[in-house]
Every structure is written in C-alpha cells, then in structure tokens.
Design a protein around this motif. Structure first.
Motif, PDB file in Angstrom:
ATOM      1  N   ALA A 232       0.828  -1.207   0.000  1.00 53.85           N
ATOM      2  CA  ALA A 232       0.000   0.000   0.000  1.00 53.85           C
ATOM      3  C   ALA A 232       0.860   1.254   0.000  1.00 53.85           C
ATOM      4  O   ALA A 232       0.450   2.304  -0.486  1.00 53.85           O
ATOM      5  CB  ALA A 232      -0.907   0.013   1.241  1.00 53.85           C
ATOM      6  N   GLN A 257      -6.099  -8.353   0.585  1.00 50.87           N
ATOM      7  CA  GLN A 257      -5.200  -7.309   0.087  1.00 50.87           C
ATOM      8  C   GLN A 257      -4.394  -7.757  -1.130  1.00 50.87           C
ATOM      9  O   GLN A 257      -3.433  -7.075  -1.525  1.00 50.87           O
ATOM     10  CB  GLN A 257      -4.292  -6.818   1.220  1.00 50.87           C
ATOM     11  CG  GLN A 257      -5.094  -6.076   2.284  1.00 50.87           C
ATOM     12  CD  GLN A 257      -4.235  -5.461   3.386  1.00 50.87           C
ATOM     13  OE1 GLN A 257      -3.072  -5.172   3.189  1.00 50.87           O
ATOM     14  NE2 GLN A 257      -4.830  -5.261   4.544  1.00 50.87           N
ATOM     15  N   LEU A 260      -3.497  -5.149  -3.780  1.00 52.51           N
ATOM     16  CA  LEU A 260      -2.465  -4.142  -3.500  1.00 52.51           C
ATOM     17  C   LEU A 260      -1.096  -4.630  -3.979  1.00 52.51           C
ATOM     18  O   LEU A 260      -0.300  -3.856  -4.515  1.00 52.51           O
ATOM     19  CB  LEU A 260      -2.411  -3.824  -1.999  1.00 52.51           C
ATOM     20  CG  LEU A 260      -3.696  -3.276  -1.363  1.00 52.51           C
ATOM     21  CD1 LEU A 260      -3.476  -3.001   0.121  1.00 52.51           C
ATOM     22  CD2 LEU A 260      -4.164  -2.017  -2.079  1.00 52.51           C
ATOM     23  N   ARG A 263      -0.909  -4.824  -7.859  1.00 52.35           N
ATOM     24  CA  ARG A 263      -0.639  -3.512  -8.452  1.00 52.35           C
ATOM     25  C   ARG A 263       0.871  -3.271  -8.547  1.00 52.35           C
ATOM     26  O   ARG A 263       1.371  -2.773  -9.556  1.00 52.35           O
ATOM     27  CB  ARG A 263      -1.306  -2.431  -7.586  1.00 52.35           C
ATOM     28  CG  ARG A 263      -1.316  -1.058  -8.198  1.00 52.35           C
ATOM     29  CD  ARG A 263      -1.962  -0.056  -7.248  1.00 52.35           C
ATOM     30  NE  ARG A 263      -1.965   1.277  -7.828  1.00 52.35           N
ATOM     31  CZ  ARG A 263      -2.013   2.401  -7.107  1.00 52.35           C
ATOM     32  NH1 ARG A 263      -2.076   2.342  -5.794  1.00 52.35           N
ATOM     33  NH2 ARG A 263      -2.003   3.572  -7.712  1.00 52.35           N
TER      34      ARG A 263
ATOM     35  N   ILE B  43      -2.234   7.691   4.229  1.00 55.02           N
ATOM     36  CA  ILE B  43      -1.394   6.855   3.366  1.00 55.02           C
ATOM     37  C   ILE B  43      -0.095   7.603   3.109  1.00 55.02           C
ATOM     38  O   ILE B  43      -0.104   8.837   3.002  1.00 55.02           O
ATOM     39  CB  ILE B  43      -2.114   6.466   2.051  1.00 55.02           C
ATOM     40  CG1 ILE B  43      -1.349   5.330   1.353  1.00 55.02           C
ATOM     41  CG2 ILE B  43      -2.281   7.668   1.108  1.00 55.02           C
ATOM     42  CD1 ILE B  43      -2.200   4.476   0.443  1.00 55.02           C
ATOM     43  N   ALA B  71      -5.320   2.403   1.864  1.00 58.17           N
ATOM     44  CA  ALA B  71      -5.378   1.309   0.884  1.00 58.17           C
ATOM     45  C   ALA B  71      -5.765  -0.011   1.548  1.00 58.17           C
ATOM     46  O   ALA B  71      -6.480  -0.830   0.971  1.00 58.17           O
ATOM     47  CB  ALA B  71      -4.042   1.166   0.163  1.00 58.17           C
ATOM     48  N   GLU B  72      -5.300  -0.208   2.774  1.00 56.16           N
ATOM     49  CA  GLU B  72      -5.677  -1.422   3.502  1.00 56.16           C
ATOM     50  C   GLU B  72      -7.144  -1.370   3.891  1.00 56.16           C
ATOM     51  O   GLU B  72      -7.847  -2.382   3.843  1.00 56.16           O
ATOM     52  CB  GLU B  72      -4.816  -1.578   4.747  1.00 56.16           C
ATOM     53  CG  GLU B  72      -3.368  -1.874   4.436  1.00 56.16           C
ATOM     54  CD  GLU B  72      -2.605  -2.209   5.712  1.00 56.16           C
ATOM     55  OE1 GLU B  72      -2.809  -3.290   6.267  1.00 56.16           O
ATOM     56  OE2 GLU B  72      -1.825  -1.356   6.164  1.00 56.16           O
ATOM     57  N   THR B  75      -9.412  -2.290   0.984  1.00 54.71           N
ATOM     58  CA  THR B  75      -9.436  -3.702   0.592  1.00 54.71           C
ATOM     59  C   THR B  75      -9.931  -4.613   1.717  1.00 54.71           C
ATOM     60  O   THR B  75     -10.792  -5.465   1.480  1.00 54.71           O
ATOM     61  CB  THR B  75      -8.033  -4.160   0.144  1.00 54.71           C
ATOM     62  OG1 THR B  75      -7.076  -3.745   1.132  1.00 54.71           O
ATOM     63  CG2 THR B  75      -7.653  -3.538  -1.184  1.00 54.71           C
ATOM     64  N   GLU B  98      -6.341   6.739  -3.101  1.00 54.80           N
ATOM     65  CA  GLU B  98      -6.667   5.844  -1.981  1.00 54.80           C
ATOM     66  C   GLU B  98      -7.440   6.587  -0.900  1.00 54.80           C
ATOM     67  O   GLU B  98      -8.294   6.013  -0.220  1.00 54.80           O
ATOM     68  CB  GLU B  98      -5.400   5.241  -1.365  1.00 54.80           C
ATOM     69  CG  GLU B  98      -4.647   4.276  -2.270  1.00 54.80           C
ATOM     70  CD  GLU B  98      -3.518   4.954  -3.039  1.00 54.80           C
ATOM     71  OE1 GLU B  98      -3.648   6.166  -3.361  1.00 54.80           O
ATOM     72  OE2 GLU B  98      -2.509   4.282  -3.324  1.00 54.80           O
TER      73      GLU B  98
END
Lengths: 331, 331
Positions: A232, A257, A260, A263, B43, B71-72, B75, B98
């Motif tokens: 992330a 996750q 992530l 990506r 983030i 981001a965590e 998801t 994000e």
C-alpha cells in the motif's frame, strides 16, 4: 533435497494442528466468563506474527483487538490493556526481556495471558495463565486462537469445515509446496546471493511475512541488507529509488489485500529488470477449498522462502545459526 | 541561510495555531452529540502523521482510537468504522486516490470526517463533513485535534496551559531551532550525500518522523536509499547488518519512548563509526515548559531535518521537486 525431512515437517504441522483441542478449551473458557478485548503482544518476529493475526481478524471480526509491540507497551503503556484483556504471546526461548517486562505489566494491569512458549520451564511460560507448549508453528497457533475467538463470536461459521480440511490436508499440502519451490529457492538464492540490498514488498497477511522475512532471515541470519515495505505504501515514496538493477521481491498472497500487491507486481516490469514475484496462487494445496486459501497464504510463503534460505546459506557459506551481536553482547 | 524565510515560517506556524478555535468548535460539537471512536486515516506521509497522533494519544487516553492505512482499509475494511466513528484525514492535494476511496467507504459505513485539506476546491475537501483548509503543519493540526478530544474526555488538564505557551512561543522557538540546526544539516548532508543506503532509527512520536523522513524525503525527494526501523525493533534482527561503515542516524525525542532510542544510541558506537544521533533535547525551546517538550519533539525534528534537506538538495544538484515516477506514470 537440501535440509528437508518430510516426515519431520508433517509431524510438526500435524502436531500443531492437534493443539486445537487445548486451544479451544482455553478460548471457550475465556469466552464463557467474558472478556473485554484481545491484545496480540510481540517483538521482532513475534510482533510480525501479531500483525498477521490482526489483519486476519480485521477481515471478518468486530471483536475489540489490537497489536502491541512489547517495548512500546512497556514505555508508553496502553490504557486499553486491563481487567478483561486477553494478551496472546508466543516465544521460542521464553526469555526475551521485553516480553517478560511486557507480560508483567499487562498482568499487573489485570490482563490474562495465553502463552505459546516452546520451552515450558522458562520465565515467560511460568507467567502465562494459560500455557501451550509445543515447538514452532507460531502463526498456526495464533490463527487457531483468533479463529476460535471469532467462531465463538458468531463471525466464523466455516470454522469446523476449515479445520477438518486442515487436519486432513494441510501438512502434506505444505510439504508438497516446499518440494515444488525448491528450484525457485535455488534460482533466487543464486541470483541474489551478492545483493548489496534487497527490497521485499507485501500486503495483508503477507506483510508480516515480508517484514519478518527481510529482518529476521536476510538481515539477522544471512547478514544481507533489506528494506521491507507494505504494498500500500510502495507508491507513496519508496518506488522512486527503484531502477533497472534494483533487487525487488513481491510476495503476493490470496487474502483481501491481494490486489495491493498485484498492483506493484504489474507496475514493476516497467521500471525494473531485477524483480521477482512470488505468488502463492501458483502453488497447489490439494484438499483445501479455494475459499480458504487466502487464510493460509502466509503459511505457503513461509515454506517457499525457506527454500531460498537453505540455498542462500549454502551458497554464501554462512550458517544461519550465527549472530554477530544478538545475545552475544550486552545492550 | 539557504532557503529560509523566517517571517514566512513564523506566519505559517502561528496561522496553524490560530486554527485552534475552528478545531475546538468542530471537536466540541462532535463530543456534545457523542461519538464511538476515532480513526486516523492516512497513506504515505499522512499515514506516518497518523502514527504520531496514535502514539501521542496512547500516552494518556482511554478513548477508542486507531490508525488505518487508506489502501488497507479499502481492501480489508475495518468493522470498527461505522456510525459514530470520527475519521480524521489530512491532504495537501486533495486528490490522492486511496484517500478518496477510503473516505467514501467510511462515509458509506456511517462515519463523519474531519478533513484538513490544503486546497478547499478539491474532491477530498468537498467530502469532509468538517473542513479545515490551511497549508502545511499537518502534525500540529492532528495534535490539536487529538488534544481537544482528550481535553473533553477529562484526560488533558494542562490543555489551556500548553496552548497558551504554544501560541506565545512555539513559532519563534521552532525558527530558532531551525537556525541553530543549519550547521548540523550541512555537515550531515556533506557526510552522507553519496550514501548507497542510510538507516534511520526512531521511536515514539519520532517513529512516524523516521518512517516518513526516510521514505518521503530521502527516497522520494533525494532518491537516496534508506531503511527506517523502530528503535524497539532494532535489536531484533536489523542490527546484525550494521558494521563500521554503515550509515545510521538515530532520532531521539523526549516522549515516553525516549529510552528505546537512547538504548540504540548508547549501543551504536560499539559496532559502528558512521552514525549520527539527533537528540531534540540539545535544542532550546524558549518559553516552553520542560513537561511539554516530549509533546513537541517531532516538530523540532522536522525543522532540524529540513536543514539536512536544503543542503543535500544543493550538494547533490537534485531539486527536491522532481519525481521519477510519482504522478508521472499510470500505475
């Protein structure tokens, strides 16, 4: 195959799974009398395993749980730790100073401690209110504990189905993964044995794996420099220092996750020619349902990376037992 | 002095402190109607600032609060985020993907958002239930918010005393620290301008500083490799790769975790001849009581490291504005 005793591996995993009755009895007892929250307490490698338990629970649970680093807890404290707190710890030696002090402080605050301590005759083992003493398999022990708490909270209906599969197939499945990863392990060890620094990237229950594999294996046991970074965060600064020759390995798991890390894996080839993607999805786990694979990705990654370790150890003529400073000096 | 406009710095900090009335009115309103928990959502650099707010609150608060990486959160989710949750965010651009997705998800779950967004005309700014728009000083904004929540919870009796001192003395105090750190900044920049990798170690409210200084400044803006590590974790693996010539800088602050970094600072000279200790205690903060210094260590460290930055930029002929990949490519 180098340093691989299949029967020993099977016995180790099956023995850990057989702890389940003991764990269930402990957790059920706690749930029956009631508890306020769960604190996963660790340092170094056990802190990394705590992070894995945390992200695993986050996927499905509304239980009040959190992770504490033992040294931070000793100094800063945490007002959420008190009467009704269940502290879960794991230790091989049973003698890590920060853990002893942390458990002492938590108990003084009124917490109860579930201790997975490999040696029962040690200080940490004696401090546990509930002691489970069995070597290795730390993550499995933590996940069994987390799963039982979630099952009792009505958050994990597939509990019995999952563990029936694990009891029947996990040990052999992991042994097969380990065997099929040996060639990869040797190839990566050869490719990276002289690295001046190696980057490890991962997310979800692979983040703890990334963090501890970089620090507790490459740094501590191979004396190779690393940086570990959460997938992330990769795009928020760190990736600027990656160029064609930078050594990067991405751990891709199958939990929530996964995207992530995908990506990162998809982007890397544009800027780097010295990367590796290790994707647990590429490994079969016979007898385990698709829906449970995310749950187990970190266990697969552990046996895969263990094949890098044994080859790296041999190629670099660097026995993994030796330490420069750890417990060699006072500090 | 290179790239230093004292009046601009004073105005910037004093302007941020003047936001307090606005912040108090927002937080008091939320406290009056009641809330369930506080989620610091970030983030990259804003995640690091969230970690600083978290450790700051841990020292004194029993409020239910936690940090989420955007981001965590997108998801894996977090079942604790819902109706009654106060999400606190900060953003310069107001356009980080994000963060937009994370705030959207939190709002859908029923959370309210306090947004510190530098530009009011951006997507993130428009999504905030409570918007404060003022440039820079992210950590000051976060700490003012945290302090007001703790004050209202009866956990911070010295609130008025602290902010009276900050209003009167902080801006000038930080400017004096910055001026007196210029020589150190130039010396460290010269010493480390060619480093192949540099290790940063810190704890407490310096850990966020360590993490973000390594990643958001040296990696992202200077393109120099780093690893950042928590002082608590230093002795649990990472230190095995340190030898005589390894470049290591320890950030020592004055909060509850000071001793963790002192332990590293005291040990380093035995195994390394290329280390630096930056201790905020060495810098005067006129008009600020001793008991509040720990509270402010991360602000001191920020102005100190900014002097390394300006010299490094000049010596390496590497303008800090340029990016290789960030927002230059799709990823």
């Amino acid at each position: 195959m180098l340093k691989f005793d299949e029967q020993k591996q099977l016995d180790s995993v099956n023995g850990a799974l057989a702890l389940r009755k003991e764990i269930e009895s402990i957790v059920d007892g706690i749930c029956n009398k009631g508890y306020k929250n769960i604190c996963w307490l660790g340092i170094g490698g056990t802190y990394a395993s705590s992070l894995q338990a945390e992200v695993h629970m986050k996927e499905r649970s509304a239980i009040n749980f959190f992770v504490e680093n033992a040294a931070e807890y000793i100094t800063t404290g945490n007002k959420r730790v008190g009467k009704g707190t269940v502290v879960v710890i794991s230790s091989v030696t049973g003698s890590t100073k920060e853990m002893i002090d942390g458990v002492k402080k938590a108990k003084e605050a009124g917490a109860e401690v579930i201790g997975f301590v490999d040696y029962p005759d040690t200080e940490l083992a004696k401090m546990a209110d509930y002691l489970v003493s069995y070597p290795k398999n730390e993550q499995l022990k933590f996940f069994m504990t987390a799963d039982r708490f979630m099952y009792n909270a009505g958050e994990f209906d597939e509990y019995n189905e999952l563990y029936a599969e694990l009891d029947a197939h996990l040990a052999q499945g992991l042994a097969e993964v380990e065997k099929s990863a040996d060639e990869l392990g040797e190839r990566l060890a050869r490719k990276h044995m002289n690295d001046s620094i190696h980057y490890f990237v991962g997310a979800g229950n692979q983040y703890g794996a990334t963090y501890s594999y970089a620090m507790c294996y490459w740094e501590e046991q191979h004396w190779i420099r690393t940086k570990s970074i959460h997938s992330a965060e990769f795009f928020h600064g760190m990736f600027e220092i990656i160029d064609r020759d930078t050594a990067v390995t991405v751990f891709v798991g199958e939990d929530s996750q996964r995207e992530l890390s995908e990506r990162v894996a998809n982007f890397l080839p544009r800027i780097c020619a010295n990367y590796n993607i290790i994707d647990t999805k590429d490994y079969e786990l016979k007898g385990i349902s698709e829906k449970f694979r995310g749950h187990l990705s970190h266990l697969l990654m552990r046996v895969i990376t263990s094949r890098i370790d044994v080859h790296l150890e041999k190629l670099n003529c660097h026995p993994m037992e030796i330490r420069r400073y750890y417990r060699q000096l006072d500090y």
